[in-house]
Design a protein around this motif. Structure first.
Motif, short mmCIF file in Angstrom:
data_model
loop_
_atom_site.label_atom_id
_atom_site.label_comp_id
_atom_site.label_asym_id
_atom_site.label_seq_id
_atom_site.Cartn_x
_atom_site.Cartn_y
_atom_site.Cartn_z
N HIS A 208 1.00 -3.81 0.82
CA HIS A 208 1.68 -2.56 0.48
C HIS A 208 2.47 -2.70 -0.82
CE1 HIS A 208 1.13 -2.16 4.85
NE2 HIS A 208 1.32 -0.85 4.72
N ASP A 210 5.50 -0.34 -1.75
CA ASP A 210 6.27 0.78 -1.21
C ASP A 210 5.47 1.47 -0.11
OD1 ASP A 210 9.01 2.04 -2.11
OD2 ASP A 210 7.73 3.70 -1.49
N PHE A 211 5.17 2.77 -0.24
CA PHE A 211 4.47 3.50 0.82
C PHE A 211 2.95 3.40 0.70
CE2 PHE A 211 5.14 6.35 -2.72
CZ PHE A 211 3.90 6.94 -2.89
N LEU A 212 2.46 2.82 -0.39
CA LEU A 212 1.01 2.74 -0.61
C LEU A 212 0.42 1.54 0.13
CD1 LEU A 212 1.03 3.44 -4.45
CD2 LEU A 212 0.26 5.01 -2.66
N LEU A 225 -4.98 7.45 -7.28
CA LEU A 225 -3.87 7.98 -6.50
C LEU A 225 -3.94 9.50 -6.49
CD1 LEU A 225 -0.74 5.86 -7.56
CD2 LEU A 225 -2.43 5.40 -5.78
N THR A 226 -3.48 10.09 -5.41
CA THR A 226 -3.42 11.54 -5.33
C THR A 226 -2.22 12.05 -6.12
OG1 THR A 226 -2.02 11.57 -3.36
CG2 THR A 226 -4.41 11.42 -3.01
N GLU A 228 0.07 13.91 -5.06
CA GLU A 228 1.25 13.78 -4.20
C GLU A 228 1.81 12.36 -4.26
OE1 GLU A 228 -1.62 15.09 -3.26
OE2 GLU A 228 -1.12 17.20 -2.89
N GLU A 229 0.93 11.36 -4.27
CA GLU A 229 1.38 9.97 -4.35
C GLU A 229 2.04 9.67 -5.69
OE1 GLU A 229 -1.89 7.77 -1.42
OE2 GLU A 229 -2.40 8.19 -3.51
N ARG A 232 5.43 11.23 -5.78
CA ARG A 232 6.34 10.48 -4.90
C ARG A 232 6.83 9.20 -5.58
NH1 ARG A 232 4.82 8.89 1.35
NH2 ARG A 232 6.79 7.82 1.87
N LEU A 233 5.94 8.52 -6.28
CA LEU A 233 6.34 7.31 -7.02
C LEU A 233 7.33 7.65 -8.13
CD1 LEU A 233 3.02 5.28 -7.45
CD2 LEU A 233 4.99 4.66 -6.05
#
Length: 279
Positions: A208, A210-212, A225-226, A228-229, A232-233
């Motif tokens: 991982h 972070d959240f990925l 990456l989307t 949204e991702e 978020r980053l």
């Protein structure tokens, strides 16, 4: 008008700090002349800037990749020894992308790549404390006090490490599988931490950032990456200042460092990590 290293970082060449090294090494030309002074001011709209004899493109579309790096690949874009490079895995991407941080030659797992220098700089800067999670197979079974020393911070040749989250996931034929979460990014840090407690690493995988995570991305492949991702980053890094309750600045043996004092750990999500194939 901007400083040359900032222009290189914005173009995704490298972080500002590493861009300074690239400039000092004589790899950058401005209007055909080699420039070795990082603080040189340039006009990126008028000046012709080249890195390794390749012209810097203006207003290039920003791209963000999540690569599942195999072992046997170097993270650098050039290798004097002729070893395989991660850039070989993303040849079909038209933009010139760069790794966000590094993974060792013998380490596999999640590696972000982008041409967004500002985001890359933020994700690798210690002040933002972006969490990285690793699965670590080590020789032998560590005693509880050794795991405690990893959690509290352990002395390496370049100073004390910041507190880490460490969990014994399983015992495997006399060896151990650990999950380690850190917010630093020193060279070969996980390997050196484990060696310091007398349990060298057998296999190391970053699971991982972070959240990925690596869900749906096979070894040696990547995905974009989307939106949204990406958002978020950026929200996690843009304009964030260190939390004084969680970050303590210090100098130890002449080394400036940021370390977390918050040792809280999050519960694991999903199925047991020890069930992952190959461990």
């Amino acid at each position: 008008m901007e400083r040359l290293q900032k222009v290189l970082a914005k173009a995704g060449i490298a972080s500002r700090r590493h861009s300074e090294k690239i400039i000092a090494a004589g790899r950058v030309k401005v209007n055909g002349q080699v420039v070795t002074k990082p603080g040189t001011v340039v006009n990126c709209e008028q000046d012709i800037i080249e890195v390794d004899n390749q012209r810097l493109l203006r207003s290039e579309e920003k791209v963000y990749l999540l690569l599942n790096k195999p072992t046997g690949y170097v993270t650098t874009l050039r290798d004097p020894q002729g070893r395989k490079k991660i850039i070989d895995l993303v040849r079909e991407v038209p933009q010139r992308v760069y790794p966000v941080g590094r993974l060792d030659y013998d380490t596999e797992g999640l590696l972000l790549m982008t041409n967004d220098g500002d985001l890359a700089h933020a994700l690798t800067h210690p002040r933002y404390g972006v969490e990285k999670t690793y699965l670590v197979k080590i020789f032998g079974l560590p005693k509880p006090h050794k795991l405690k020393s990893l959690r509290q911070g352990i002395r390496l040749e370049d100073g004390m490490t910041a507190p880490a989250q460490v969990k014994l996931v399983s015992r495997l034929n006399g060896n151990a599988l650990l999950e380690i979460k850190i917010r630093e990014g020193r060279k070969r840090q996980i390997r050196r931490m484990c060696e310091a407690i007398g349990h060298p690493v057998m296999r190391l995988t970053r699971t991982h950032v972070d959240f990925l995570d690596l869900e749906g991305v096979k070894l040696g492949t990547y995905r974009f990456l989307t939106s949204e991702e990406i958002d978020r980053l950026k929200k996690k890094t843009e304009g964030i200042k260190p939390d004084k309750k969680k970050v303590r600045m210090g100098v130890k043996n002449g080394i400036r460092r940021e370390e977390r004092t918050d040792r809280s750990a999050n519960k694991m999500r999903g199925k047991k990590i020890s069930e992952r194939k190959g461990y």
